[in-house]
Scaffold this motif. Structure first.
Motif, PDB file in Angstrom:
ATOM      1  N   ALA A 252     -70.287  20.730 -21.125  1.00 55.74           N
ATOM      2  CA  ALA A 252     -71.644  21.005 -21.597  1.00 55.74           C
ATOM      3  C   ALA A 252     -72.499  19.743 -21.573  1.00 55.74           C
ATOM      4  CB  ALA A 252     -71.592  21.592 -23.008  1.00 55.74           C
ATOM      5  N   ARG A 253     -71.936  18.630 -21.991  1.00 54.02           N
ATOM      6  CA  ARG A 253     -72.703  17.376 -21.962  1.00 54.02           C
ATOM      7  C   ARG A 253     -73.052  16.989 -20.532  1.00 54.02           C
ATOM      8  NH1 ARG A 253     -69.099  16.158 -26.265  1.00 54.02           N
ATOM      9  NH2 ARG A 253     -67.628  15.154 -24.841  1.00 54.02           N
ATOM     10  N   ALA A 254     -72.107  17.169 -19.608  1.00 51.23           N
ATOM     11  CA  ALA A 254     -72.373  16.859 -18.208  1.00 51.23           C
ATOM     12  C   ALA A 254     -73.454  17.770 -17.644  1.00 51.23           C
ATOM     13  CB  ALA A 254     -71.087  16.981 -17.386  1.00 51.23           C
ATOM     14  N   TYR A 255     -73.433  19.033 -18.045  1.00 46.33           N
ATOM     15  CA  TYR A 255     -74.415  20.013 -17.580  1.00 46.33           C
ATOM     16  C   TYR A 255     -75.819  19.631 -18.042  1.00 46.33           C
ATOM     17  CZ  TYR A 255     -76.189  24.740 -16.533  1.00 46.33           C
ATOM     18  OH  TYR A 255     -76.873  25.813 -16.025  1.00 46.33           O
ATOM     19  N   LEU A 256     -75.952  19.278 -19.315  1.00 46.81           N
ATOM     20  CA  LEU A 256     -77.260  18.895 -19.831  1.00 46.81           C
ATOM     21  C   LEU A 256     -77.753  17.599 -19.205  1.00 46.81           C
ATOM     22  CD1 LEU A 256     -76.720  21.188 -21.845  1.00 46.81           C
ATOM     23  CD2 LEU A 256     -77.683  19.722 -23.638  1.00 46.81           C
ATOM     24  N   ALA A 257     -76.844  16.638 -19.011  1.00 49.50           N
ATOM     25  CA  ALA A 257     -77.251  15.383 -18.383  1.00 49.50           C
ATOM     26  C   ALA A 257     -77.747  15.623 -16.959  1.00 49.50           C
ATOM     27  CB  ALA A 257     -76.080  14.397 -18.383  1.00 49.50           C
ATOM     28  N   PHE A 258     -77.042  16.464 -16.225  1.00 46.87           N
ATOM     29  CA  PHE A 258     -77.475  16.792 -14.861  1.00 46.87           C
ATOM     30  C   PHE A 258     -78.848  17.448 -14.886  1.00 46.87           C
ATOM     31  CE2 PHE A 258     -77.837  19.628 -11.241  1.00 46.87           C
ATOM     32  CZ  PHE A 258     -77.414  18.842 -10.181  1.00 46.87           C
ATOM     33  N   ALA A 259     -79.052  18.361 -15.808  1.00 49.84           N
ATOM     34  CA  ALA A 259     -80.327  19.072 -15.891  1.00 49.84           C
ATOM     35  C   ALA A 259     -81.489  18.125 -16.126  1.00 49.84           C
ATOM     36  CB  ALA A 259     -80.266  20.115 -17.003  1.00 49.84           C
TER      37      ALA A 259
ATOM     38  N   GLY B 288     -85.563  18.887 -10.479  1.00 47.95           N
ATOM     39  CA  GLY B 288     -85.949  19.771  -9.385  1.00 47.95           C
ATOM     40  C   GLY B 288     -84.760  20.517  -8.817  1.00 47.95           C
ATOM     41  N   MET B 289     -83.639  19.817  -8.664  1.00 44.07           N
ATOM     42  CA  MET B 289     -82.428  20.453  -8.148  1.00 44.07           C
ATOM     43  C   MET B 289     -81.904  21.489  -9.133  1.00 44.07           C
ATOM     44  SD  MET B 289     -80.253  20.711  -5.690  1.00 44.07           S
ATOM     45  CE  MET B 289     -80.239  19.220  -4.674  1.00 44.07           C
ATOM     46  N   PHE B 290     -81.905  21.146 -10.411  1.00 46.34           N
ATOM     47  CA  PHE B 290     -81.421  22.064 -11.440  1.00 46.34           C
ATOM     48  C   PHE B 290     -82.219  23.358 -11.412  1.00 46.34           C
ATOM     49  CE2 PHE B 290     -81.282  23.577 -15.900  1.00 46.34           C
ATOM     50  CZ  PHE B 290     -79.908  23.666 -16.074  1.00 46.34           C
ATOM     51  N   GLU B 291     -83.515  23.242 -11.265  1.00 41.41           N
ATOM     52  CA  GLU B 291     -84.356  24.436 -11.197  1.00 41.41           C
ATOM     53  C   GLU B 291     -83.986  25.294  -9.998  1.00 41.41           C
ATOM     54  OE1 GLU B 291     -88.917  25.650  -9.996  1.00 41.41           O
ATOM     55  OE2 GLU B 291     -88.471  23.579 -10.549  1.00 41.41           O
ATOM     56  N   LEU B 292     -83.818  24.658  -8.840  1.00 44.43           N
ATOM     57  CA  LEU B 292     -83.529  25.410  -7.617  1.00 44.43           C
ATOM     58  C   LEU B 292     -82.177  26.116  -7.688  1.00 44.43           C
ATOM     59  CD1 LEU B 292     -83.965  26.204  -4.638  1.00 44.43           C
ATOM     60  CD2 LEU B 292     -82.952  23.981  -4.026  1.00 44.43           C
TER      61      LEU B 292
ATOM     62  N   ALA C 152     -80.881  23.132 -22.091  1.00 46.81           N
ATOM     63  CA  ALA C 152     -81.299  22.173 -21.062  1.00 46.81           C
ATOM     64  C   ALA C 152     -82.764  22.347 -20.704  1.00 46.81           C
ATOM     65  CB  ALA C 152     -80.422  22.334 -19.823  1.00 46.81           C
ATOM     66  N   GLN C 153     -83.182  23.588 -20.486  1.00 49.38           N
ATOM     67  CA  GLN C 153     -84.552  23.839 -20.070  1.00 49.38           C
ATOM     68  C   GLN C 153     -85.544  23.523 -21.185  1.00 49.38           C
ATOM     69  OE1 GLN C 153     -85.663  25.248 -16.661  1.00 49.38           O
ATOM     70  NE2 GLN C 153     -87.007  23.801 -17.683  1.00 49.38           N
TER      71      GLN C 153
ATOM     72  N   GLY D 256     -89.559  19.604 -23.835  1.00 49.33           N
ATOM     73  CA  GLY D 256     -89.952  19.029 -25.115  1.00 49.33           C
ATOM     74  C   GLY D 256     -89.956  20.003 -26.271  1.00 49.33           C
ATOM     75  N   SER D 257     -89.594  21.251 -26.031  1.00 46.14           N
ATOM     76  CA  SER D 257     -89.682  22.273 -27.076  1.00 46.14           C
ATOM     77  C   SER D 257     -88.676  22.053 -28.201  1.00 46.14           C
ATOM     78  CB  SER D 257     -89.456  23.660 -26.459  1.00 46.14           C
ATOM     79  OG  SER D 257     -90.401  23.924 -25.457  1.00 46.14           O
ATOM     80  N   LEU D 258     -87.457  21.655 -27.860  1.00 44.08           N
ATOM     81  CA  LEU D 258     -86.440  21.482 -28.901  1.00 44.08           C
ATOM     82  C   LEU D 258     -86.727  20.248 -29.743  1.00 44.08           C
ATOM     83  CD1 LEU D 258     -83.168  22.494 -27.019  1.00 44.08           C
ATOM     84  CD2 LEU D 258     -84.650  23.871 -28.488  1.00 44.08           C
ATOM     85  N   GLN D 259     -87.233  19.202 -29.116  1.00 40.62           N
ATOM     86  CA  GLN D 259     -87.612  18.028 -29.896  1.00 40.62           C
ATOM     87  C   GLN D 259     -88.672  18.404 -30.925  1.00 40.62           C
ATOM     88  OE1 GLN D 259     -87.226  18.352 -26.648  1.00 40.62           O
ATOM     89  NE2 GLN D 259     -87.203  16.388 -25.571  1.00 40.62           N
ATOM     90  N   LEU D 260     -89.602  19.246 -30.504  1.00 42.93           N
ATOM     91  CA  LEU D 260     -90.648  19.701 -31.420  1.00 42.93           C
ATOM     92  C   LEU D 260     -90.031  20.502 -32.567  1.00 42.93           C
ATOM     93  CD1 LEU D 260     -93.757  19.885 -31.833  1.00 42.93           C
ATOM     94  CD2 LEU D 260     -93.657  22.058 -30.592  1.00 42.93           C
ATOM     95  N   ALA D 261     -89.128  21.417 -32.219  1.00 39.95           N
ATOM     96  CA  ALA D 261     -88.506  22.263 -33.241  1.00 39.95           C
ATOM     97  C   ALA D 261     -87.675  21.445 -34.219  1.00 39.95           C
ATOM     98  CB  ALA D 261     -87.640  23.325 -32.573  1.00 39.95           C
ATOM     99  N   LEU D 262     -87.043  20.381 -33.709  1.00 41.27           N
ATOM    100  CA  LEU D 262     -86.171  19.563 -34.544  1.00 41.27           C
ATOM    101  C   LEU D 262     -86.906  18.406 -35.217  1.00 41.27           C
ATOM    102  CD1 LEU D 262     -83.100  19.398 -32.135  1.00 41.27           C
ATOM    103  CD2 LEU D 262     -83.272  20.713 -34.258  1.00 41.27           C
ATOM    104  N   GLY D 263     -88.211  18.282 -34.954  1.00 36.84           N
ATOM    105  CA  GLY D 263     -88.972  17.206 -35.567  1.00 36.84           C
ATOM    106  C   GLY D 263     -88.752  15.863 -34.921  1.00 36.84           C
TER     107      GLY D 263
END
Length: 219
Positions: A87-94, A99-103, A167-168, A173-180
């Motif tokens: 999971a950590r590797a997945y988020l780091a890649f994202a 651009g690649m992650f989106e595709l 990841a998305q 920036g949405s989770l940073q906002l939610a977490l303050g």
């Protein structure tokens, strides 16, 4: 034959660069030909459709993600720890390869159904499915089930969807906002960048996702 394959790989290299620079919308046969130093019609010899080209580029992304995942789990003790490392590797890649992650997961744009993406080309599904199957096996071990159990595949897929959402939303920036973090809710925040200091929060989110789908870790 080697020259033909070398040219095909050069075209894919150019496509990867474009995806990383500007996302999926930036990828076109004409610009790829220009970057590869070939005629505008040359890519059509290897990629008869835009979908075939995008599939070849996405396959590179899955290969890179697979290599990162393999390195991340080296030395992991037990199935749950391995899942956390994946999971950590997945988020780091994202976050690092946006651009690649989106595709890679835009399968309405890709040929993921098992057909050759181009003459003599590899099939995209051969790169997309192994990691999810591995995650399914780890989930089954955590739950004391057989990997063939339908429930293991459902749980693994739900966990993947949860991690993909993290990841998305973090990249936006949405989770940073939610977490303050870095500001209070209602204050503008910048999307998370690699090395942005939010790794600890992301680890907490990963653990929460694992707890939600697998139950709390044994203490």
């Amino acid at each position: 034959m080697d020259g033909e394959r070398d040219l095909r790989e050069r075209l894919v290299d150019a496509g990867v660069e474009l995806v990383l620079e500007g996302g999926t919308a930036s990828v076109g046969l004409r610009e790829i030909a220009r970057r590869a130093g070939v005629s505008h019609g040359a890519p059509r010899r290897y990629f008869p459709t835009h979908r075939a080209l995008l599939s070849a580029i996405a396959r590179r992304g899955f290969e890179e993600l697979g290599a990162r995942a393999a390195a991340a789990v080296d030395g992991a003790a037990g199935a749950r720890e391995e899942l956390a490392a994946l999971a950590r590797a997945y988020l780091a890649f994202a976050l690092e390869r946006r651009g690649m992650f989106e595709l890679m997961f835009r399968h309405e744009l890709l040929d993921g159904g098992g057909q050759d993406e181009a003459p003599a080309g590899p099939r995209l599904r051969e790169a997309t499915l192994p990691l999810l199957r591995h995650v399914t096996g780890l989930v089954a071990r955590c739950r004391g089930e057989a990997a063939e159990e339908p429930s293991a595949a459902v749980t693994a897929t739900a966990l993947w969807a949860n991690l993909h959402g993290i990841a998305q939303l973090w990249s936006w920036g949405s989770l940073q906002l939610a977490l303050g973090e870095p500001g209070e809710p209602g204050e503008p925040v910048e999307p998370g960048e690699p090395g942005d200091g939010g790794a600890g929060r992301r680890d907490q989110l990963i653990e929460a996702a694992l707890d939600a789908h697998l139950g709390p870790a044994p203490r």
